[in-house]
Design a protein around this motif. Structure first.
Motif, PDB file in Angstrom:
ATOM      1  N   ALA A  76       0.830  -1.206   0.000  1.00 32.16           N
ATOM      2  CA  ALA A  76       0.000   0.000   0.000  1.00 32.16           C
ATOM      3  C   ALA A  76       0.867   1.260   0.000  1.00 32.16           C
ATOM      4  CB  ALA A  76      -0.928  -0.002   1.216  1.00 32.16           C
ATOM      5  N   ALA A  77       1.971   1.228   0.750  1.00 34.47           N
ATOM      6  CA  ALA A  77       2.862   2.389   0.776  1.00 34.47           C
ATOM      7  C   ALA A  77       3.527   2.600  -0.577  1.00 34.47           C
ATOM      8  CB  ALA A  77       3.910   2.218   1.866  1.00 34.47           C
ATOM      9  N   LEU A  78       3.933   1.523  -1.222  1.00 36.58           N
ATOM     10  CA  LEU A  78       4.546   1.658  -2.547  1.00 36.58           C
ATOM     11  C   LEU A  78       3.526   2.101  -3.590  1.00 36.58           C
ATOM     12  CD1 LEU A  78       6.955  -1.393  -2.639  1.00 36.58           C
ATOM     13  CD2 LEU A  78       7.555   1.032  -2.511  1.00 36.58           C
ATOM     14  N   TYR A  79       2.310   1.619  -3.451  1.00 38.09           N
ATOM     15  CA  TYR A  79       1.258   1.992  -4.397  1.00 38.09           C
ATOM     16  C   TYR A  79       0.894   3.468  -4.272  1.00 38.09           C
ATOM     17  CZ  TYR A  79      -3.197   1.972  -6.853  1.00 38.09           C
ATOM     18  OH  TYR A  79      -4.226   2.238  -7.712  1.00 38.09           O
ATOM     19  N   THR A  80       0.915   3.986  -3.063  1.00 36.82           N
ATOM     20  CA  THR A  80       0.514   5.381  -2.842  1.00 36.82           C
ATOM     21  C   THR A  80       1.693   6.349  -2.905  1.00 36.82           C
ATOM     22  OG1 THR A  80       0.700   5.106  -0.457  1.00 36.82           O
ATOM     23  CG2 THR A  80      -1.476   4.746  -1.434  1.00 36.82           C
ATOM     24  N   TYR A  81       2.890   5.848  -3.144  1.00 35.74           N
ATOM     25  CA  TYR A  81       4.056   6.719  -3.278  1.00 35.74           C
ATOM     26  C   TYR A  81       3.888   7.579  -4.524  1.00 35.74           C
ATOM     27  CZ  TYR A  81       8.841   8.300  -3.866  1.00 35.74           C
ATOM     28  OH  TYR A  81       9.959   9.072  -4.018  1.00 35.74           O
ATOM     29  N   HIS A  82       4.010   8.871  -4.340  1.00 38.00           N
ATOM     30  CA  HIS A  82       3.811   9.801  -5.460  1.00 38.00           C
ATOM     31  C   HIS A  82       5.170  10.271  -5.970  1.00 38.00           C
ATOM     32  CE1 HIS A  82       2.247  13.166  -7.791  1.00 38.00           C
ATOM     33  NE2 HIS A  82       1.087  12.529  -7.722  1.00 38.00           N
ATOM     34  N   THR A  83       5.294  10.402  -7.262  1.00 38.77           N
ATOM     35  CA  THR A  83       6.579  10.766  -7.867  1.00 38.77           C
ATOM     36  C   THR A  83       7.007  12.188  -7.543  1.00 38.77           C
ATOM     37  OG1 THR A  83       5.438  11.361  -9.912  1.00 38.77           O
ATOM     38  CG2 THR A  83       6.379   9.153  -9.761  1.00 38.77           C
ATOM     39  N   ARG A  84       6.125  13.007  -7.030  1.00 41.86           N
ATOM     40  CA  ARG A  84       6.525  14.376  -6.685  1.00 41.86           C
ATOM     41  C   ARG A  84       7.503  14.388  -5.514  1.00 41.86           C
ATOM     42  NH1 ARG A  84       0.784  15.977  -4.242  1.00 41.86           N
ATOM     43  NH2 ARG A  84       0.996  14.886  -2.296  1.00 41.86           N
ATOM     44  N   PHE A  85       7.579  13.257  -4.775  1.00 40.29           N
ATOM     45  CA  PHE A  85       8.526  13.158  -3.676  1.00 40.29           C
ATOM     46  C   PHE A  85       9.874  12.605  -4.118  1.00 40.29           C
ATOM     47  CE2 PHE A  85       4.389  12.583  -1.406  1.00 40.29           C
ATOM     48  CZ  PHE A  85       4.400  13.818  -0.792  1.00 40.29           C
ATOM     49  N   SER A  90      13.496   8.625  -1.997  1.00 45.26           N
ATOM     50  CA  SER A  90      13.170   7.536  -2.905  1.00 45.26           C
ATOM     51  C   SER A  90      12.084   6.665  -2.279  1.00 45.26           C
ATOM     52  CB  SER A  90      14.425   6.700  -3.167  1.00 45.26           C
ATOM     53  OG  SER A  90      14.799   6.008  -1.992  1.00 45.26           O
ATOM     54  N   PRO A  91      11.502   5.743  -3.042  1.00 47.71           N
ATOM     55  CA  PRO A  91      10.518   4.830  -2.445  1.00 47.71           C
ATOM     56  C   PRO A  91      11.109   4.005  -1.301  1.00 47.71           C
ATOM     57  CG  PRO A  91      10.346   4.759  -4.829  1.00 47.71           C
ATOM     58  CD  PRO A  91      11.547   5.602  -4.504  1.00 47.71           C
ATOM     59  N   CYS A 110       9.063  12.365   4.170  1.00 49.26           N
ATOM     60  CA  CYS A 110       9.477  11.073   3.618  1.00 49.26           C
ATOM     61  C   CYS A 110       8.905   9.940   4.450  1.00 49.26           C
ATOM     62  CB  CYS A 110      11.004  11.000   3.591  1.00 49.26           C
ATOM     63  SG  CYS A 110      11.618   9.605   2.671  1.00 49.26           S
ATOM     64  N   GLY A 111       7.843   9.340   3.967  1.00 47.26           N
ATOM     65  CA  GLY A 111       7.225   8.213   4.646  1.00 47.26           C
ATOM     66  C   GLY A 111       6.169   8.640   5.644  1.00 47.26           C
TER      67      GLY A 111
END
Length: 147
Positions: A76-85, A90-91, A110-111
Motif C-alpha cells: 500500500a505504501a509503494l502503491y501510494t508513493y507519489h513521484t513528486r517526492f 526515494s521509495p 518522507c514516509g
C-alpha cells in the motif's frame, strides 16, 4: 496482533508518565527504531505466558499473519508513493522512514510515520509471539503438550 500494540502503548505511556518525560526515558524509548524491545517485547512475553498454559502448537504460526499484514502495508505504501517526492526521498527511503524509523530521524515528508505503529509493531509482535509460543512448547517442563 491487536492486544500487543495496545500493551506497547500502555507500557510506553506509563514509562513516560512514571519518569516524568525525562531525557533519559525518551532516549531509551527512541533507541534502535523498530528494533527497540519496548515495541516487540510484549509479544514475546505474551507468547510465553499464554502458550505456557494453552500449549497449542497453532500459536507458533501467528507470524504468518504478521508477515501478510506487513506485506499489505508495504504494498500500500509503494502503491501510494507519489513521484513528486522523488527529489525528497526515494521509495526505499519512504518505506524505511515510514515503517522502521522511530522518531524524526528522516525527513518529515518522507514516509508516513504512523505506519510504524499500524503495521510494523503488530507484525513484529506476531513474530515474537510465535517465538514465545515456540519457546513455551519447546521448554515445557511438564512434558504434556497438546498436538
Amino acid at each position: 496482533m491487536i492486544i500487543c500494540p495496545i500493551v506497547v502503548f500502555v507500557v510506553v505511556l506509563s514509562a513516560v508518565i512514571l519518569f516524568n518525560n525525562s531525557h533519559g526515558i525518551n532516549s531509551a524509548l527512541n533507541a534502535g527504531g523498530a528494533a527497540n524491545p519496548f515495541l516487540w517485547g510484549p509479544g514475546l512475553i505474551l507468547g510465553l505466558l499464554v502458550n505456557r498454559f494453552a500449549l497449542n502448537s497453532t500459536a507458533c504460526w501467528i507470524w504468518l499473519a504478521g508477515m501478510v499484514w506487513m506485506a499489505c502495508g508495504l504494498l500500500a505504501a509503494l502503491y501510494t508513493y507519489h513521484t513528486r517526492f522523488a527529489g525528497i526521498c526515494s521509495p526505499l527511503d519512504s518505506i524505511w522512514n515510514g515503517f522502521f524509523s522511530y522518531g524524526s530521524y528522516g525527513s518529515a515528508y518522507c514516509g508516513d510515520h504512523q505506519n510504524l505503529m499500524f503495521f510494523t509493531v503488530p507484525s513484529f509482535n506476531s513474530v515474537t509471539y510465535s517465538l514465545g509460543a515456540w519457546a513455551a512448547l519447546r521448554f515445557d517442563v511438564s512434558g504434556a503438550s497438546k498436538p
